[in-house]
Design an enzyme around this catalytic site. Structure first.
Site, PDB file in Angstrom:
ATOM      1  N   GLY A  46      46.161  20.436 -10.970  1.00  8.97           N
ATOM      2  CA  GLY A  46      46.815  21.400 -10.088  1.00  8.97           C
ATOM      3  C   GLY A  46      46.443  21.119  -8.643  1.00  8.97           C
ATOM      4  N   GLN A  51      45.296  22.819   0.112  1.00  7.25           N
ATOM      5  CA  GLN A  51      44.277  21.776  -0.069  1.00  7.25           C
ATOM      6  C   GLN A  51      44.603  20.483   0.676  1.00  7.25           C
ATOM      7  OE1 GLN A  51      44.394  22.455  -4.542  1.00  7.25           O
ATOM      8  NE2 GLN A  51      42.300  21.740  -4.264  1.00  7.25           N
ATOM      9  N   CYS A  91      37.716  21.945  -9.293  1.00  6.82           N
ATOM     10  CA  CYS A  91      38.676  21.970  -8.193  1.00  6.82           C
ATOM     11  C   CYS A  91      38.593  20.648  -7.440  1.00  6.82           C
ATOM     12  CB  CYS A  91      38.344  23.132  -7.258  1.00  6.82           C
ATOM     13  SG  CYS A  91      39.469  23.296  -5.872  1.00  6.82           S
ATOM     14  N   LEU A  92      39.743  20.095  -7.085  1.00  7.69           N
ATOM     15  CA  LEU A  92      39.757  18.834  -6.335  1.00  7.69           C
ATOM     16  C   LEU A  92      39.076  18.982  -4.972  1.00  7.69           C
ATOM     17  CD1 LEU A  92      43.346  17.507  -7.151  1.00  7.69           C
ATOM     18  CD2 LEU A  92      41.165  16.683  -8.064  1.00  7.69           C
ATOM     19  N   HIS A 133      44.296  30.040 -10.323  1.00  9.36           N
ATOM     20  CA  HIS A 133      43.412  29.243  -9.449  1.00  9.36           C
ATOM     21  C   HIS A 133      44.200  28.726  -8.234  1.00  9.36           C
ATOM     22  CE1 HIS A 133      40.185  25.945  -9.034  1.00  9.36           C
ATOM     23  NE2 HIS A 133      41.148  25.550  -8.218  1.00  9.36           N
ATOM     24  N   GLU A 134      45.427  28.232  -8.484  1.00  7.16           N
ATOM     25  CA  GLU A 134      46.217  27.653  -7.388  1.00  7.16           C
ATOM     26  C   GLU A 134      46.768  28.735  -6.447  1.00  7.16           C
ATOM     27  OE1 GLU A 134      45.794  24.618  -6.976  1.00  7.16           O
ATOM     28  OE2 GLU A 134      45.077  24.162  -8.991  1.00  7.16           O
ATOM     29  N   HIS A 137      44.209  29.630  -4.011  1.00  8.76           N
ATOM     30  CA  HIS A 137      44.134  28.699  -2.874  1.00  8.76           C
ATOM     31  C   HIS A 137      45.072  29.129  -1.748  1.00  8.76           C
ATOM     32  CE1 HIS A 137      41.490  25.413  -3.938  1.00  8.76           C
ATOM     33  NE2 HIS A 137      42.074  25.212  -5.106  1.00  8.76           N
TER      34      HIS A 137
HETATM   35 NI    NI Z   1      41.379  24.110  -6.723  1.00 12.67          NI
END
Ligand code: NI
Length: 174
Positions: A46, A51, A91-92, A133-134, A137
């Site tokens: 995701g 991000q 998370c990235l 989660h997204e 963000h």
């Molecule tokens: Ni994330």
């Protein structure tokens, strides 16, 4: 294939609130495709526009085993969230950190797809977690915000050390 660079915690840009997309035009489609490339290349399941330092409400997700089922959510909104579950999240923007987070286990999300068409989707399991989660963000929220302040500051120090010293992590890249 273009990979966009991903902001890393604790970058304050990750705290910005993303603005709604008014129109899924060519520039938005181009961004969506670059976000998908970036997510698959990372690799991740995701990615939110926040991000990649674009503060508009766009999310891409693919939780399939084969990474062949991209899901595009423009202006995603939870219309239902119920139940409770726990799952390990990563998370990235916080590489190498995985923590168990409690969230609603079933959601219904309303969004617009890559073609500009509105749709609704019911999700549970990993997909439900990923959607929440997204969307977080886009609101400037990170999964570490659900942890204790002590745990969060430990992760912040670890990330700051990582950025100072380079990637000396002995864990496998994820
Ligand atoms: Ni994330």
């Amino acid at each position: 294939m273009t990979s966009l660079s991903i902001l890393l915690f604790p970058d304050p840009l990750l705290r910005r609130t993303a603005a709604p997309v008014e129109n899924v035009d060519g520039a938005v489609v181009e961004l969506i495709d670059k976000m998908l490339d970036t997510m698959y290349a990372a690799p991740g399941i995701g990615l939110a526009a926040t991000q990649v330092d674009v503060h508009r409400r766009i999310v891409v997700i693919d939780v399939s085993d084969e990474s062949d089922s991209p899901l595009v959510l423009v202006n995603p909104e939870l219309v239902l969230a119920e139940g409770e579950g726990e799952m390990q999240e990563g998370c990235l923007s916080i590489p190498g950190v995985y923590e168990t987070i409690k969230r609603p286990s079933e959601v219904r999300v309303r969004a617009v797809n890559r073609e500009g068409e509105p749709y609704e989707l019911d999700a549970d399991g990993l997909l439900a977690v990923c959607i929440q989660h997204e969307i977080d963000h886009l609101d400037g929220k990170l999964f570490v915000d659900y942890l204790s302040p002590l745990k969060r500051s430990r992760i912040r120090r670890k990330m700051e050390k990582l950025m100072r010293d380079g990637d000396d992590d002995d864990e496998a890249p994820t």
